[in-house]
Motif scaffolding. Structure first.
Motif, mmCIF file in Angstrom:
data_model
loop_
_atom_site.group_PDB
_atom_site.id
_atom_site.type_symbol
_atom_site.label_atom_id
_atom_site.label_comp_id
_atom_site.label_asym_id
_atom_site.label_seq_id
_atom_site.Cartn_x
_atom_site.Cartn_y
_atom_site.Cartn_z
ATOM 1 N N ALA A 117 50.514 80.445 118.567
ATOM 2 C CA ALA A 117 50.646 81.696 117.824
ATOM 3 C C ALA A 117 50.769 81.441 116.326
ATOM 4 C CB ALA A 117 51.863 82.472 118.332
ATOM 5 N N ARG A 118 51.477 80.376 115.958
ATOM 6 C CA ARG A 118 51.666 80.057 114.537
ATOM 7 C C ARG A 118 50.420 79.418 113.937
ATOM 8 N NH1 ARG A 118 56.439 79.725 111.256
ATOM 9 N NH2 ARG A 118 57.361 80.778 113.048
ATOM 10 N N SER A 119 49.636 78.738 114.767
ATOM 11 C CA SER A 119 48.502 77.955 114.265
ATOM 12 C C SER A 119 47.280 78.791 113.934
ATOM 13 C CB SER A 119 48.110 76.893 115.301
ATOM 14 O OG SER A 119 49.149 75.971 115.505
ATOM 15 N N VAL A 120 47.075 79.882 114.645
ATOM 16 C CA VAL A 120 45.839 80.659 114.494
ATOM 17 C C VAL A 120 45.613 81.053 113.038
ATOM 18 C CG1 VAL A 120 44.689 82.822 115.097
ATOM 19 C CG2 VAL A 120 45.827 81.478 116.867
ATOM 20 N N ARG A 121 46.669 81.479 112.365
ATOM 21 C CA ARG A 121 46.502 81.936 110.981
ATOM 22 C C ARG A 121 46.432 80.797 109.973
ATOM 23 N NH1 ARG A 121 51.908 83.740 112.198
ATOM 24 N NH2 ARG A 121 53.504 82.649 110.997
ATOM 25 N N ARG A 122 46.617 79.554 110.419
ATOM 26 C CA ARG A 122 46.549 78.410 109.506
ATOM 27 C C ARG A 122 45.247 77.641 109.656
ATOM 28 N NH1 ARG A 122 51.129 76.619 107.375
ATOM 29 N NH2 ARG A 122 49.623 75.729 105.907
ATOM 30 N N LEU A 123 44.326 78.185 110.448
ATOM 31 C CA LEU A 123 43.065 77.504 110.719
ATOM 32 C C LEU A 123 42.048 77.786 109.625
ATOM 33 C CD1 LEU A 123 41.930 75.703 112.986
ATOM 34 C CD2 LEU A 123 40.996 77.773 114.046
ATOM 35 N N ALA A 124 41.428 76.745 109.106
ATOM 36 C CA ALA A 124 40.408 76.889 108.065
ATOM 37 C C ALA A 124 39.136 77.485 108.654
ATOM 38 C CB ALA A 124 40.114 75.526 107.445
ATOM 39 N N PRO A 125 38.315 78.111 107.836
ATOM 40 C CA PRO A 125 37.022 78.603 108.327
ATOM 41 C C PRO A 125 36.224 77.477 108.977
ATOM 42 C CG PRO A 125 37.478 79.469 106.143
ATOM 43 C CD PRO A 125 38.533 78.439 106.411
ATOM 44 N N GLY A 126 35.709 77.740 110.159
ATOM 45 C CA GLY A 126 34.950 76.714 110.867
ATOM 46 C C GLY A 126 35.799 75.664 111.537
ATOM 47 N N GLY A 127 37.117 75.841 111.508
ATOM 48 C CA GLY A 127 38.012 74.851 112.082
ATOM 49 C C GLY A 127 38.179 75.008 113.583
ATOM 50 N N MET A 128 38.958 74.113 114.166
ATOM 51 C CA MET A 128 39.188 74.169 115.614
ATOM 52 C C MET A 128 40.628 73.805 115.942
ATOM 53 S SD MET A 128 37.561 70.685 117.321
ATOM 54 C CE MET A 128 35.875 71.239 117.213
ATOM 55 N N ILE A 129 41.080 74.339 117.065
ATOM 56 C CA ILE A 129 42.376 73.981 117.624
ATOM 57 C C ILE A 129 42.135 73.246 118.933
ATOM 58 C CG2 ILE A 129 44.519 74.845 118.655
ATOM 59 C CD1 ILE A 129 44.398 77.202 116.721
ATOM 60 N N LEU A 130 42.740 72.082 119.087
ATOM 61 C CA LEU A 130 42.694 71.369 120.355
ATOM 62 C C LEU A 130 43.995 71.647 121.090
ATOM 63 C CD1 LEU A 130 41.466 67.860 121.212
ATOM 64 C CD2 LEU A 130 43.810 68.488 121.840
ATOM 65 N N PHE A 131 43.893 72.198 122.292
ATOM 66 C CA PHE A 131 45.060 72.543 123.105
ATOM 67 C C PHE A 131 44.987 71.714 124.379
ATOM 68 C CE2 PHE A 131 48.286 75.997 123.578
ATOM 69 C CZ PHE A 131 48.804 75.593 124.804
ATOM 70 N N ASP A 132 45.899 70.747 124.498
ATOM 71 C CA ASP A 132 45.846 69.848 125.646
ATOM 72 C C ASP A 132 46.579 70.428 126.848
ATOM 73 O OD1 ASP A 132 44.920 67.541 126.833
ATOM 74 O OD2 ASP A 132 46.690 66.361 126.311
ATOM 75 N N ASN A 133 46.168 69.970 128.043
ATOM 76 C CA ASN A 133 46.744 70.430 129.309
ATOM 77 C C ASN A 133 46.655 71.949 129.451
ATOM 78 O OD1 ASN A 133 49.090 68.100 128.271
ATOM 79 N ND2 ASN A 133 47.762 67.668 129.997
#
Length: 232
Positions: free
Chosen positions: A176-192
């Motif tokens: 929830a905290r990370s979504v708004r800190r993502l750069a344009p074209g960026g990605m979030i890796l969520f393990d498990n």
């Protein structure tokens, strides 16, 4: 059962090392053979650092490697949960800011991390939970803890991030905290990401999910890692 398995593997590793089997496996370019070698490194981050393997599915490793190469190794990374992946990322990125809840583990890995000037690790131990605590963990031994400061550690680093790795505690709150800190074209890796406790948060975060499932270093069974990106 887990402790028995780990104990047996570590005993087998000593035998394999003395017999030269580990060295033979490490010289292979075959991924399956390298996966076999990695099984001897279960819960041994230093060994996975030596093998240059983060603890995600191999498909996710390939995706992230390609993504970071496309950024000419100038990506800014934030990571919830330090370990072998921290070093792997540092070799391929401009900077890696990581937060770790386990102070003894961070101290053990400190000598390895110190060899990479682009790594910065915050150690934020959990506090005793109160009625106002929002970031919680279902992990055994941590259910009565607050991870609010751990989650908010990302806000102590300015700017946006090309890659955010969520592989530590209180992952729902971290997402929830990370979504708004993502750069344009960026990605979030969520393990498990297959764990039921995470599915609602992933499905409702507003990002597009690509699931990777299969073998992962050091695990004797299939795992799942998701790559989350902004929708076109």
């Amino acid at each position: 059962m887990k402790n028995i398995y780990v104990g047996v593997v570590r005993l087998a590793r000593k035998v394999a090392d003395r017999g030269g089997l580990l060295a033979v496996l490490e010289r292979s370019n075959n991924r399956f053979v390298l996966w076999i070698r990695s099984l001897f490194g279960i819960y041994d981050s230093a060994d996975l650092v030596r093998l240059d393997m983060p603890w995600w599915t191999f498909s996710a490793i390939d995706d992230v490697n390609t993504f970071l190469a496309s950024r000419n190794r100038k990506a800014r990374v934030f990571e919830f949960g330090a370990g072998a992946s921290t070093v792997w990322l540092a070799k391929r990125s401009a900077s890696v800011n990581s937060v770790e809840h386990d102070a003894p583990f961070a101290q053990t890995m400190g000598g390895i991390f110190d060899a990479y000037p682009n790594i910065a690790v915050q150690v934020v131990e959990p506090a005793t939970a109160s009625a106002s605590s929002k970031a919680r963990s279902n992990r055994k031994g941590y259910t009565q803890c607050s991870f609010d400061q751990y989650v908010s550690s990302i806000d102590r680093v300015d700017g946006t991030f090309d890659l955010i790795v969520i592989d530590g505690r209180a992952r729902v709150s971290c997402l929830a905290r990370s979504v708004r800190r993502l750069a344009p074209g960026g990605m979030i890796l969520f393990d498990n990401s297959n764990r039921l406790e995470y599915r609602e948060a992933i499905n409702s975060c507003g990002l597009q999910e690509r699931v990777t499932r299969g073998l992962a270093p050091a695990l004797p069974f299939p795992s799942q890692t998701s790559i989350l990106t902004k929708r076109a």
